[in-house]
Motif scaffolding. Structure first.
Motif, PDB file in Angstrom:
ATOM      1  N   HIS A  16      -8.339 -10.098  17.370  1.00 28.15           N
ATOM      2  CA  HIS A  16      -7.016 -10.318  16.806  1.00 28.15           C
ATOM      3  C   HIS A  16      -6.473 -11.658  17.288  1.00 28.15           C
ATOM      4  O   HIS A  16      -6.941 -12.207  18.273  1.00 28.15           O
ATOM      5  N   TYR A  17      -5.507 -12.166  16.552  1.00 28.20           N
ATOM      6  CA  TYR A  17      -4.888 -13.446  16.866  1.00 28.20           C
ATOM      7  C   TYR A  17      -3.464 -13.231  17.357  1.00 28.20           C
ATOM      8  O   TYR A  17      -2.799 -12.270  16.976  1.00 28.20           O
ATOM      9  N   SER A  18      -3.004 -14.149  18.184  1.00 29.24           N
ATOM     10  CA  SER A  18      -1.614 -14.110  18.633  1.00 29.24           C
ATOM     11  C   SER A  18      -0.704 -14.435  17.454  1.00 29.24           C
ATOM     12  O   SER A  18      -1.151 -14.881  16.401  1.00 29.24           O
ATOM     13  N   ASN A  19       0.605 -14.207  17.626  1.00 27.84           N
ATOM     14  CA  ASN A  19       1.570 -14.422  16.545  1.00 27.84           C
ATOM     15  C   ASN A  19       1.490 -15.820  15.956  1.00 27.84           C
ATOM     16  O   ASN A  19       1.627 -16.010  14.748  1.00 27.84           O
ATOM     17  N   ASP A  20       1.288 -16.819  16.816  1.00 27.97           N
ATOM     18  CA  ASP A  20       1.233 -18.205  16.317  1.00 27.97           C
ATOM     19  C   ASP A  20      -0.190 -18.645  15.997  1.00 27.97           C
ATOM     20  O   ASP A  20      -0.436 -19.803  15.709  1.00 27.97           O
ATOM     21  N   HIS A  21      -1.128 -17.688  16.048  1.00 21.91           N
ATOM     22  CA  HIS A  21      -2.544 -17.952  15.731  1.00 21.91           C
ATOM     23  C   HIS A  21      -3.179 -19.005  16.631  1.00 21.91           C
ATOM     24  O   HIS A  21      -4.171 -19.635  16.266  1.00 21.91           O
ATOM     25  N   SER A  22      -2.621 -19.213  17.813  1.00 21.77           N
ATOM     26  CA  SER A  22      -3.194 -20.210  18.713  1.00 21.77           C
ATOM     27  C   SER A  22      -4.236 -19.603  19.657  1.00 21.77           C
ATOM     28  O   SER A  22      -5.083 -20.326  20.182  1.00 21.77           O
ATOM     29  N   VAL A  23      -4.165 -18.294  19.890  1.00 19.02           N
ATOM     30  CA  VAL A  23      -5.112 -17.636  20.794  1.00 19.02           C
ATOM     31  C   VAL A  23      -5.797 -16.480  20.067  1.00 19.02           C
ATOM     32  O   VAL A  23      -5.137 -15.601  19.515  1.00 19.02           O
ATOM     33  N   ALA A  24      -7.131 -16.510  20.073  1.00 22.33           N
ATOM     34  CA  ALA A  24      -7.919 -15.418  19.501  1.00 22.33           C
ATOM     35  C   ALA A  24      -8.490 -14.578  20.639  1.00 22.33           C
ATOM     36  O   ALA A  24      -9.047 -15.124  21.590  1.00 22.33           O
ATOM     37  N   THR A  25      -8.345 -13.275  20.537  1.00 23.80           N
ATOM     38  CA  THR A  25      -8.928 -12.349  21.505  1.00 23.80           C
ATOM     39  C   THR A  25     -10.028 -11.573  20.796  1.00 23.80           C
ATOM     40  O   THR A  25      -9.782 -10.935  19.771  1.00 23.80           O
ATOM     41  N   LEU A  26     -11.245 -11.640  21.337  1.00 24.42           N
ATOM     42  CA  LEU A  26     -12.414 -11.015  20.708  1.00 24.42           C
ATOM     43  C   LEU A  26     -13.001  -9.952  21.627  1.00 24.42           C
ATOM     44  O   LEU A  26     -12.933 -10.066  22.852  1.00 24.42           O
ATOM     45  N   HIS A  27     -13.608  -8.936  21.023  1.00 26.54           N
ATOM     46  CA  HIS A  27     -14.221  -7.845  21.780  1.00 26.54           C
ATOM     47  C   HIS A  27     -15.703  -7.747  21.431  1.00 26.54           C
ATOM     48  O   HIS A  27     -16.103  -7.945  20.286  1.00 26.54           O
ATOM     49  N   ASN A  28     -16.517  -7.410  22.465  1.00 31.20           N
ATOM     50  CA  ASN A  28     -17.982  -7.351  22.316  1.00 31.20           C
ATOM     51  C   ASN A  28     -18.492  -8.665  21.735  1.00 31.20           C
ATOM     52  O   ASN A  28     -18.942  -8.730  20.589  1.00 31.20           O
ATOM     53  N   VAL A  29     -18.404  -9.695  22.545  1.00 27.58           N
ATOM     54  CA  VAL A  29     -18.698 -11.043  22.069  1.00 27.58           C
ATOM     55  C   VAL A  29     -20.081 -11.523  22.513  1.00 27.58           C
ATOM     56  O   VAL A  29     -20.591 -11.127  23.557  1.00 27.58           O
ATOM     57  N   ILE A  30     -20.656 -12.348  21.679  1.00 28.04           N
ATOM     58  CA  ILE A  30     -21.880 -13.081  22.020  1.00 28.04           C
ATOM     59  C   ILE A  30     -21.678 -14.510  21.530  1.00 28.04           C
ATOM     60  O   ILE A  30     -20.840 -14.769  20.656  1.00 28.04           O
ATOM     61  N   GLY A  31     -22.444 -15.453  22.087  1.00 33.59           N
ATOM     62  CA  GLY A  31     -22.303 -16.824  21.635  1.00 33.59           C
ATOM     63  C   GLY A  31     -23.162 -17.806  22.400  1.00 33.59           C
ATOM     64  O   GLY A  31     -23.937 -17.413  23.288  1.00 33.59           O
ATOM     65  N   ASN A  32     -23.017 -19.072  22.041  1.00 33.59           N
ATOM     66  CA  ASN A  32     -23.805 -20.146  22.630  1.00 33.59           C
ATOM     67  C   ASN A  32     -22.944 -21.361  22.927  1.00 33.59           C
ATOM     68  O   ASN A  32     -21.988 -21.644  22.199  1.00 33.59           O
ATOM     69  N   PHE A  33     -23.317 -22.067  23.993  1.00 37.18           N
ATOM     70  CA  PHE A  33     -22.751 -23.383  24.282  1.00 37.18           C
ATOM     71  C   PHE A  33     -23.858 -24.406  24.069  1.00 37.18           C
ATOM     72  O   PHE A  33     -25.003 -24.198  24.490  1.00 37.18           O
ATOM     73  N   TYR A  34     -23.502 -25.526  23.438  1.00 36.06           N
ATOM     74  CA  TYR A  34     -24.504 -26.513  23.039  1.00 36.06           C
ATOM     75  C   TYR A  34     -24.373 -27.818  23.818  1.00 36.06           C
ATOM     76  O   TYR A  34     -23.292 -28.189  24.273  1.00 36.06           O
ATOM     77  N   LYS A  35     -25.497 -28.507  23.912  1.00 39.34           N
ATOM     78  CA  LYS A  35     -25.538 -29.875  24.402  1.00 39.34           C
ATOM     79  C   LYS A  35     -26.550 -30.619  23.544  1.00 39.34           C
ATOM     80  O   LYS A  35     -27.702 -30.191  23.419  1.00 39.34           O
ATOM     81  N   ASP A  36     -26.122 -31.724  22.928  1.00 35.86           N
ATOM     82  CA  ASP A  36     -26.975 -32.487  22.018  1.00 35.86           C
ATOM     83  C   ASP A  36     -27.563 -31.601  20.921  1.00 35.86           C
ATOM     84  O   ASP A  36     -28.748 -31.687  20.566  1.00 35.86           O
ATOM     85  N   ASN A  37     -26.688 -30.707  20.400  1.00 38.91           N
ATOM     86  CA  ASN A  37     -27.050 -29.786  19.310  1.00 38.91           C
ATOM     87  C   ASN A  37     -28.163 -28.805  19.672  1.00 38.91           C
ATOM     88  O   ASN A  37     -28.798 -28.223  18.790  1.00 38.91           O
TER      89      ASN A  37
END
Length: 203
Positions: free
Chosen positions: A89-110
């Protein structure tokens, strides 16, 4: 009331003095005025209810729920991160997203240099900071993995900080525990801080 009757009689007498063509114009004008007055009053009632509804919702509804949320950041064809949440869900001003059961990646040089999984994460659009909470598991290159209570990523050119019950493993070669761990901006170096223990295993 008496004045109103006199005014109505005056209008009626004037109307009778008109020929049929002028009477038709007169009726058309009266009808137009009545329709416009009705539309104006109706619009005021509808708009009033709509505004009250919006104000009520702005106070009562604190979030907008979503299923399957994906957030990515790419600049000048370079990807910096991608994060996926099963729900969020997003905060009222849509500036902060809160996610549950998350996965993801951080990149360097793609290229993926750090992957993660966590039960909860937030992304602050204003600051660009990603925070992972609770049961956070991270995998780096060179067979290095890390578990922690909390991880804060502030940008690809900044250090990533893991805080709380940190456990670092490098394959079957090394295990280290600490209160805190700081991962370098290149994702290739890290240092452990506070009540650390390290065990190195021979092959």
């Amino acid at each position: 009331m008496e004045n109103l009757k006199k005014y109505a009689k005056k209008i009626l007498d004037k109307f009778k003095s008109y020929d049929k063509k002028r009477q038709a114009y007169f009726i058309a004008i009266i009808l137009f005025v009545l329709v416009m007055a009705w539309a104006f009053i109706s619009a005021g009632i509808i708009t009033g209810n709509f505004n009250r509804s919006q104000l009520k919702n702005s106070k009562d509804e604190q979030k907008v729920d979503a299923i399957g949320v994906i957030i990515t950041e790419t600049k000048n064809t370079k990807k910096y991160f991608e994060i996926y949440g099963e729900t969020g869900h997003y905060s009222n001003d849509h500036s902060v997203a809160t996610l549950h059961n998350v996965i993801g990646n951080f990149y360097k040089d793609n290229e993926v240099h750090m992957s993660f999984q966590s039960t909860k994460g937030t992304y602050d659009e204003k600051t660009g900071v990603i925070t992972l909470y609770d049961n956070t598991y991270i995998v780096l290159k060179d067979d290095i993995s890390l578990r922690t209570d909390k991880l804060v990523w502030s940008g690809s050119d900044k250090e990533t900080v893991a805080d709380g019950h940190v456990v670092i493993k490098k394959g079957n070669e090394m295990t280290a525990t600490a209160k805190k761990c700081v991962i370098g901006a290149g994702y290739d170096k890290f240092k452990i801080i506070g009540e650390t223990t390290t065990k190195v295993y021979s092959k």
